[in-house]
Design a protein around this motif. Structure first.
Motif, PDB file in Angstrom:
ATOM      1  N   VAL A  35      36.532  37.435  35.942  1.00 31.91           N
ATOM      2  CA  VAL A  35      36.273  38.618  35.107  1.00 31.91           C
ATOM      3  C   VAL A  35      34.926  38.479  34.411  1.00 31.91           C
ATOM      4  O   VAL A  35      34.124  39.418  34.383  1.00 31.91           O
ATOM      5  N   ALA A  36      34.650  37.304  33.872  1.00 30.25           N
ATOM      6  CA  ALA A  36      33.366  37.070  33.198  1.00 30.25           C
ATOM      7  C   ALA A  36      32.199  37.242  34.172  1.00 30.25           C
ATOM      8  O   ALA A  36      31.190  37.878  33.840  1.00 30.25           O
ATOM      9  N   MET A  37      32.342  36.702  35.377  1.00 31.74           N
ATOM     10  CA  MET A  37      31.267  36.818  36.360  1.00 31.74           C
ATOM     11  C   MET A  37      31.098  38.253  36.840  1.00 31.74           C
ATOM     12  O   MET A  37      29.983  38.704  37.086  1.00 31.74           O
ATOM     13  N   ALA A  38      32.208  38.979  36.973  1.00 33.67           N
ATOM     14  CA  ALA A  38      32.133  40.380  37.397  1.00 33.67           C
ATOM     15  C   ALA A  38      31.383  41.218  36.366  1.00 33.67           C
ATOM     16  O   ALA A  38      30.583  42.087  36.721  1.00 33.67           O
ATOM     17  N   LYS A  39      31.618  40.950  35.092  1.00 34.67           N
ATOM     18  CA  LYS A  39      30.927  41.688  34.034  1.00 34.67           C
ATOM     19  C   LYS A  39      29.447  41.317  33.971  1.00 34.67           C
ATOM     20  O   LYS A  39      28.608  42.155  33.674  1.00 34.67           O
ATOM     21  N   GLU A  40      29.134  40.070  34.283  1.00 33.35           N
ATOM     22  CA  GLU A  40      27.745  39.602  34.222  1.00 33.35           C
ATOM     23  C   GLU A  40      26.929  40.047  35.437  1.00 33.35           C
ATOM     24  O   GLU A  40      25.792  40.489  35.310  1.00 33.35           O
ATOM     25  N   HIS A  41      27.512  39.931  36.639  1.00 29.68           N
ATOM     26  CA  HIS A  41      26.752  40.162  37.870  1.00 29.68           C
ATOM     27  C   HIS A  41      26.985  41.524  38.519  1.00 29.68           C
ATOM     28  O   HIS A  41      26.216  41.919  39.386  1.00 29.68           O
ATOM     29  N   ILE A  42      28.065  42.221  38.152  1.00 24.76           N
ATOM     30  CA  ILE A  42      28.449  43.521  38.714  1.00 24.76           C
ATOM     31  C   ILE A  42      28.361  43.493  40.249  1.00 24.76           C
ATOM     32  O   ILE A  42      27.469  44.090  40.849  1.00 24.76           O
ATOM     33  N   PRO A  43      29.299  42.800  40.901  1.00 28.07           N
ATOM     34  CA  PRO A  43      29.278  42.694  42.363  1.00 28.07           C
ATOM     35  C   PRO A  43      29.653  44.014  43.031  1.00 28.07           C
ATOM     36  O   PRO A  43      30.271  44.890  42.417  1.00 28.07           O
ATOM     37  N   ASP A  44      29.294  44.149  44.301  1.00 27.11           N
ATOM     38  CA  ASP A  44      29.648  45.335  45.075  1.00 27.11           C
ATOM     39  C   ASP A  44      31.119  45.312  45.480  1.00 27.11           C
ATOM     40  O   ASP A  44      31.750  46.364  45.600  1.00 27.11           O
ATOM     41  N   ILE A  45      31.635  44.115  45.724  1.00 30.75           N
ATOM     42  CA  ILE A  45      33.033  43.966  46.114  1.00 30.75           C
ATOM     43  C   ILE A  45      33.565  42.650  45.556  1.00 30.75           C
ATOM     44  O   ILE A  45      32.822  41.683  45.385  1.00 30.75           O
ATOM     45  N   ILE A  46      34.878  42.650  45.264  1.00 28.93           N
ATOM     46  CA  ILE A  46      35.539  41.442  44.764  1.00 28.93           C
ATOM     47  C   ILE A  46      36.682  41.105  45.702  1.00 28.93           C
ATOM     48  O   ILE A  46      37.502  41.972  46.015  1.00 28.93           O
ATOM     49  N   ILE A  47      36.715  39.855  46.144  1.00 28.79           N
ATOM     50  CA  ILE A  47      37.838  39.348  46.935  1.00 28.79           C
ATOM     51  C   ILE A  47      38.556  38.347  46.053  1.00 28.79           C
ATOM     52  O   ILE A  47      37.965  37.362  45.615  1.00 28.79           O
ATOM     53  N   SER A  48      39.834  38.627  45.765  1.00 26.11           N
ATOM     54  CA  SER A  48      40.559  37.799  44.810  1.00 26.11           C
ATOM     55  C   SER A  48      41.903  37.344  45.351  1.00 26.11           C
ATOM     56  O   SER A  48      42.601  38.085  46.052  1.00 26.11           O
ATOM     57  N   ASP A  49      42.255  36.133  44.992  1.00 26.74           N
ATOM     58  CA  ASP A  49      43.592  35.606  45.233  1.00 26.74           C
ATOM     59  C   ASP A  49      44.544  36.351  44.295  1.00 26.74           C
ATOM     60  O   ASP A  49      44.153  36.767  43.204  1.00 26.74           O
ATOM     61  N   LEU A  50      45.782  36.545  44.708  1.00 32.89           N
ATOM     62  CA  LEU A  50      46.746  37.197  43.822  1.00 32.89           C
ATOM     63  C   LEU A  50      47.414  36.212  42.873  1.00 32.89           C
ATOM     64  O   LEU A  50      47.665  36.536  41.721  1.00 32.89           O
ATOM     65  N   MET A  51      47.715  35.007  43.361  1.00 32.89           N
ATOM     66  CA  MET A  51      48.449  34.044  42.544  1.00 32.89           C
ATOM     67  C   MET A  51      47.520  32.926  42.098  1.00 32.89           C
ATOM     68  O   MET A  51      47.153  32.061  42.892  1.00 32.89           O
ATOM     69  N   MET A  52      47.148  32.959  40.809  1.00 31.98           N
ATOM     70  CA  MET A  52      46.285  31.923  40.236  1.00 31.98           C
ATOM     71  C   MET A  52      46.866  31.494  38.900  1.00 31.98           C
ATOM     72  O   MET A  52      47.694  32.199  38.314  1.00 31.98           O
ATOM     73  N   GLN A  53      46.394  30.373  38.379  1.00 33.12           N
ATOM     74  CA  GLN A  53      46.947  29.767  37.167  1.00 33.12           C
ATOM     75  C   GLN A  53      46.711  30.589  35.899  1.00 33.12           C
ATOM     76  O   GLN A  53      47.649  31.047  35.286  1.00 33.12           O
ATOM     77  N   LYS A  54      45.476  30.753  35.495  1.00 33.41           N
ATOM     78  CA  LYS A  54      45.179  31.339  34.183  1.00 33.41           C
ATOM     79  C   LYS A  54      45.367  32.850  34.147  1.00 33.41           C
ATOM     80  O   LYS A  54      45.879  33.392  33.183  1.00 33.41           O
ATOM     81  N   MET A  55      44.933  33.544  35.196  1.00 37.06           N
ATOM     82  CA  MET A  55      45.037  34.996  35.256  1.00 37.06           C
ATOM     83  C   MET A  55      45.162  35.367  36.727  1.00 37.06           C
ATOM     84  O   MET A  55      44.315  34.998  37.531  1.00 37.06           O
ATOM     85  N   ASP A  56      46.233  36.096  37.071  1.00 39.47           N
ATOM     86  CA  ASP A  56      46.413  36.423  38.486  1.00 39.47           C
ATOM     87  C   ASP A  56      45.540  37.605  38.904  1.00 39.47           C
ATOM     88  O   ASP A  56      44.899  38.256  38.084  1.00 39.47           O
ATOM     89  N   GLY A  57      45.495  37.860  40.207  1.00 38.18           N
ATOM     90  CA  GLY A  57      44.630  38.891  40.759  1.00 38.18           C
ATOM     91  C   GLY A  57      44.940  40.289  40.249  1.00 38.18           C
ATOM     92  O   GLY A  57      44.040  41.113  40.087  1.00 38.18           O
ATOM     93  N   LEU A  58      46.213  40.580  39.976  1.00 38.19           N
ATOM     94  CA  LEU A  58      46.579  41.899  39.455  1.00 38.19           C
ATOM     95  C   LEU A  58      46.042  42.092  38.041  1.00 38.19           C
ATOM     96  O   LEU A  58      45.565  43.180  37.702  1.00 38.19           O
ATOM     97  N   GLU A  59      46.103  41.062  37.219  1.00 36.65           N
ATOM     98  CA  GLU A  59      45.532  41.136  35.864  1.00 36.65           C
ATOM     99  C   GLU A  59      44.017  41.325  35.924  1.00 36.65           C
ATOM    100  O   GLU A  59      43.451  42.081  35.136  1.00 36.65           O
ATOM    101  N   VAL A  60      43.376  40.653  36.869  1.00 33.53           N
ATOM    102  CA  VAL A  60      41.924  40.805  37.052  1.00 33.53           C
ATOM    103  C   VAL A  60      41.608  42.261  37.353  1.00 33.53           C
ATOM    104  O   VAL A  60      40.721  42.862  36.746  1.00 33.53           O
TER     105      VAL A  60
END
Length: 66
Positions: A35-60
């Motif tokens: 999330v921090a990197m997305a706000k800083e770099h504003i990517p064209d597309i994001i590929i995310s895992d759904l199940m992660m420790q601190k924040m899952d892909g749906l929360e992202v």
């Protein structure tokens, strides 16, 4: 630019290797960093895992859409 959010280092490396000849990519190791990197770099597309420790892909997705 592609933002890759994946907590598995081997899988993240494999996906980045596939993307690199065609796209500029940056990577994050968890949802919070993604999330921090997305706000800083504003990517064209994001590929995310759904199940992660601190924040899952749906929360992202919810945070970035909101």
């Amino acid at each position: 630019m592609v933002l890759l959010i994946e907590d598995n280092a081997e899988l993240r490396s494999y996906i980045k290797e596939i993307l690199n000849p065609h796209f500029n990519s940056i990577e994050a190791v968890d949802g919070e960093e993604g999330v921090a990197m997305a706000k800083e770099h504003i990517p064209d597309i994001i590929i995310s895992d759904l199940m992660m420790q601190k924040m899952d892909g749906l929360e992202v997705c919810k945070l970035l859409k909101g």
